[in-house]
Design an enzyme around this catalytic site. Sequence first.
Site, mmCIF file in Angstrom:
data_model
loop_
_atom_site.group_PDB
_atom_site.id
_atom_site.type_symbol
_atom_site.label_atom_id
_atom_site.label_comp_id
_atom_site.label_asym_id
_atom_site.label_seq_id
_atom_site.Cartn_x
_atom_site.Cartn_y
_atom_site.Cartn_z
ATOM 1 N N GLU A 1 7.990 14.893 17.473
ATOM 2 C CA GLU A 1 8.624 14.757 16.162
ATOM 3 C C GLU A 1 7.998 15.738 15.176
ATOM 4 O OE1 GLU A 1 9.956 11.262 12.996
ATOM 5 O OE2 GLU A 1 8.138 10.989 14.175
ATOM 6 N N CYS B 1 12.844 9.762 8.985
ATOM 7 C CA CYS B 1 12.627 9.153 10.301
ATOM 8 C C CYS B 1 13.882 9.193 11.155
ATOM 9 C CB CYS B 1 12.141 7.716 10.144
ATOM 10 S SG CYS B 1 13.215 6.678 9.146
ATOM 11 N N GLU C 1 8.603 0.039 11.634
ATOM 12 C CA GLU C 1 9.706 0.999 11.548
ATOM 13 C C GLU C 1 9.068 2.370 11.675
ATOM 14 O OE1 GLU C 1 12.024 3.654 10.949
ATOM 15 O OE2 GLU C 1 11.727 3.275 8.800
ATOM 16 N N LYS D 1 0.852 -1.184 0.000
ATOM 17 C CA LYS D 1 0.000 0.000 0.000
ATOM 18 C C LYS D 1 0.886 1.231 0.000
ATOM 19 C CE LYS D 1 -3.127 2.891 2.680
ATOM 20 N NZ LYS D 1 -2.218 4.056 2.494
#
Length: 487
Positions: A379, A282, A248, A173
């Site tokens: 973040e 990330c 992750e 996806k």
Amino acid sequence: MRRFQHYIDGEFSDGEACYPSIDPASGAVWAEMPEAREGDVDRAVNAADKALYEGPWPKLTATQRGKLLYKLADLVAANAQVLAELETRDTGKIIRETSAQIAYVAEYYRYYAGIADKIEGAYLPIDKPDMDVWLRREPIGVVAMVVPWNSQLFLSAVKIGPALAAGCTMVVKASEDGPAPLLEFARLVHEAGFPAGVVNIITGFGASCGAALGRHPKVAHVAFTGGPETARHVVRNSAENLASTSLELGGKSPFIVFADADLESAANAQVAGIFAATGQSCVAGSRLIVERSIKDKFVDLLREKAEAIRIGAPLDMATEVGPLATKRQQDNIGALVAKSIESGARLVTGGRKIDGEGYYFPPTVLDCDDVASPSLTEEFFGPVLSVVSFETEAEALRLANDTRYGLASGVFTQNLTRAHRLMKGLRAGIVWVNTYRAVSPIAPFGGFGLSGHGREGGMAAALDYTRTKTIWLRTSDDPIPDPFVMR
């Protein structure tokens, strides 16, 4: 206007619906994307399940699977520029980075092509003289892969490569925010000659596509890259089918600079760690932890470099920072910077979105010494650096580990023994010493805590897409003794 399609069961098809894709550099619609809903998801998973057990795929030897992966790698390398331009157009990531990164993605497929026939079982020295016992490694099953918009061809390669090497089939996806390069990549999968249903690529929204995919009863494993909150939904969904998961996730990575470091080199690495890819990484080194005696000097150096960065059109090779991927992200970053300044953080440079077309936000540095700033814990996923200082090595380590995340970390020092102490003490899945943001297909990648679990890259990733089967063979010709006693 360009129109993209899904790739399901070896064929290109429209979705149950469609939606517009926005060019982040202009804010204008540039393409129409297919939207998968539950029916499309079911069709894709069923195709993957059928391909896993029927047809040519399960009959291929591991070496033959590897050869298909080598062909795919060659096609990725040959089409890297086309894929790079699509990723830049659909996500705003600068062409300077997408060109280099996608060319290197081919190496991931080559690495896993070589691993395909190196996945071994084992013979067990069992404690029964009339038995031979060994282990086989077999594909874990149909894998659902959920990939974000940033670095998507890289973040899909670290899933697709090892899963194909292991013999799995999959439904990938692509993120609804910028799926163009993955939908185009499907054409290379088709050209490489993978049997129908082995690789299926779709896109759609979380509630109507992602949730249906993750909980599908024929999905055995979910490989997800994204944020912790979405990951919680993935894990809850996996309770429906008891699929295993690899996650992750994000990070709030510390970047530690000691006074003995090569400051010019460290500053360049910090720029790469937080301003490259417009901070949408990330592993972004978003918390600078710098020794107090050099803090002012180092922050001034960073400010000069940040203000010299060329902000511009992402398709221009001279551009160093492009737009953020979405308006939503631009607004979130602006609000969090304002909130941090209100809490006492001092703005060194940047801090306000750039007026005009597109979703631009400048490289920003916040001095957060002695301040409980939200920028130190939340973040951003954008080009915002928060700075704190330390006096001792122990304090630096405490500040670095003061986070719920644990993905990456950087240490800059010329003291070898100090570097080794920090390597051991940092609670992060990756420690870069005197460098930052380096990757390789040979090296595992992943984190601790809210940064997830499981590893991508290396042999470990391929093994994660297998399950072991224990084979017992009785070697005696004598009749089986007492059937009511366990052997």
